[in-house]
Design a protein around this motif. Structure first.
Motif, mmCIF file in Angstrom:
data_model
loop_
_atom_site.group_PDB
_atom_site.id
_atom_site.type_symbol
_atom_site.label_atom_id
_atom_site.label_comp_id
_atom_site.label_asym_id
_atom_site.label_seq_id
_atom_site.Cartn_x
_atom_site.Cartn_y
_atom_site.Cartn_z
ATOM 1 N N VAL A 1 52.956 -3.904 -31.833
ATOM 2 C CA VAL A 1 51.580 -4.192 -31.365
ATOM 3 C C VAL A 1 50.964 -4.432 -32.532
ATOM 4 O O VAL A 1 51.049 -3.660 -33.888
ATOM 5 C CB VAL A 1 50.915 -2.860 -30.892
ATOM 6 C CG1 VAL A 1 49.106 -3.416 -30.314
ATOM 7 C CG2 VAL A 1 51.990 -2.741 -29.608
ATOM 8 N N VAL A 2 50.675 -5.277 -32.915
ATOM 9 C CA VAL A 2 49.596 -5.992 -34.081
ATOM 10 C C VAL A 2 47.697 -6.107 -34.003
ATOM 11 O O VAL A 2 47.923 -6.451 -33.123
ATOM 12 C CB VAL A 2 49.786 -7.078 -34.608
ATOM 13 C CG1 VAL A 2 48.837 -7.442 -36.378
ATOM 14 C CG2 VAL A 2 51.243 -7.682 -35.389
ATOM 15 N N LEU A 3 46.939 -4.565 -34.387
ATOM 16 C CA LEU A 3 45.972 -4.784 -33.685
ATOM 17 C C LEU A 3 44.976 -5.874 -34.503
ATOM 18 O O LEU A 3 45.197 -5.977 -35.863
ATOM 19 C CB LEU A 3 45.532 -3.788 -34.191
ATOM 20 C CG LEU A 3 46.307 -2.190 -33.211
ATOM 21 C CD1 LEU A 3 45.600 -0.540 -34.032
ATOM 22 C CD2 LEU A 3 46.278 -1.853 -32.087
ATOM 23 N N SER A 4 43.671 -5.944 -33.994
ATOM 24 C CA SER A 4 42.365 -6.678 -35.202
ATOM 25 C C SER A 4 42.586 -6.122 -36.592
ATOM 26 O O SER A 4 42.288 -4.594 -36.387
ATOM 27 C CB SER A 4 41.837 -6.929 -34.272
ATOM 28 O OG SER A 4 40.067 -6.660 -34.718
ATOM 29 N N ILE B 1 39.563 -1.870 -27.542
ATOM 30 C CA ILE B 1 40.632 -1.876 -26.429
ATOM 31 C C ILE B 1 39.990 -0.554 -25.679
ATOM 32 O O ILE B 1 39.476 0.948 -26.028
ATOM 33 C CB ILE B 1 41.995 -1.582 -27.218
ATOM 34 C CG1 ILE B 1 41.938 -2.203 -27.975
ATOM 35 C CG2 ILE B 1 43.192 -1.444 -26.167
ATOM 36 C CD1 ILE B 1 43.624 -2.054 -29.506
ATOM 37 N N GLY B 2 39.970 -0.891 -24.423
ATOM 38 C CA GLY B 2 39.491 0.134 -23.356
ATOM 39 C C GLY B 2 40.319 0.844 -22.803
ATOM 40 O O GLY B 2 41.891 0.951 -23.160
ATOM 41 N N VAL C 1 49.683 -9.345 -30.063
ATOM 42 C CA VAL C 1 48.882 -9.821 -31.291
ATOM 43 C C VAL C 1 47.816 -9.681 -30.768
ATOM 44 O O VAL C 1 47.042 -10.750 -29.912
ATOM 45 C CB VAL C 1 49.585 -10.405 -32.027
ATOM 46 C CG1 VAL C 1 48.639 -11.006 -33.095
ATOM 47 C CG2 VAL C 1 51.406 -10.754 -32.741
ATOM 48 N N LEU C 2 46.761 -8.462 -31.359
ATOM 49 C CA LEU C 2 45.389 -9.037 -30.881
ATOM 50 C C LEU C 2 44.898 -9.764 -32.052
ATOM 51 O O LEU C 2 44.378 -9.218 -33.378
ATOM 52 C CB LEU C 2 44.513 -7.621 -30.176
ATOM 53 C CG LEU C 2 44.990 -6.517 -29.715
ATOM 54 C CD1 LEU C 2 44.754 -5.534 -29.781
ATOM 55 C CD2 LEU C 2 44.508 -7.972 -28.073
ATOM 56 N N PRO C 3 43.951 -10.425 -31.496
ATOM 57 C CA PRO C 3 42.889 -11.511 -32.886
ATOM 58 C C PRO C 3 41.735 -10.535 -32.808
ATOM 59 O O PRO C 3 41.860 -9.327 -32.909
ATOM 60 C CB PRO C 3 42.097 -12.715 -31.793
ATOM 61 C CG PRO C 3 42.957 -12.088 -30.255
ATOM 62 C CD PRO C 3 43.601 -11.342 -30.602
#
Length: 142
Positions: free
Chosen positions: A42-45, A28-29, A20-22
């Motif tokens: 995956v939970v994206l910002s 994202i590189g 989970v990305l805040p």
């Protein structure tokens, strides 16, 4: 600690199944989560505006998907490019770098797409080398 981007760390042992990305994460590189084979969810910002090439390559989240185009939430992260005509599904807001390494004759992009990362359509593989992509018909729906 708040981070605005994630980039790969060589030798990182990523043994996690969810991420989970805040909302503070903006990018994202390239290769950031590549080969995290156990990564299923995956939970994206909500503020994400860039995903680098191969960021989610060889993850369960991508490998389990059927179809020509592979998605992480509302972002395209990869495509198989075996079809001559591709249509992006409704709700997509972004296309990651190097998502389209093949050369479809026609690609339909819906009006909700806000972010197209650099080189999203940049190259295709011919034999063992990469060639500059040939022009194809890009249709944008109104």
């Amino acid at each position: 600690r708040s981070r605005s981007s994630f980039s790969p760390v060589p030798g990182t042992n990523c043994r996690f199944s969810s991420l989970v990305l805040p909302d503070s994460v903006l990018s994202i590189g390239s290769g950031a989560f590549s080969d995290c084979t156990e990564l299923k969810t995956v939970v994206l910002s909500k503020n994400l505006n860039f995903i680098g090439e191969k960021a989610f390559e060889n993850t369960a989240a991508v490998n389990a998907q059927k179809g020509e185009i592979k998605y992480i939430e509302n972002w395209i992260v990869q495509s198989e490019n075996t079809a001559r005509t591709l249509k992006i599904k409704n709700g997509v807001i972004g296309i990651a770098s190097a998502s389209f390494l093949g050369s479809p004759e026609e690609l339909t992009v819906l009006k909700g797409v806000k972010y197209i990362s650099p080189n999203a359509f940049g190259y295709y593989k011919k034999g063992s080398s990469f060639q500059k992509i040939s022009l194809f018909k890009l249709k944008c729906e109104k």
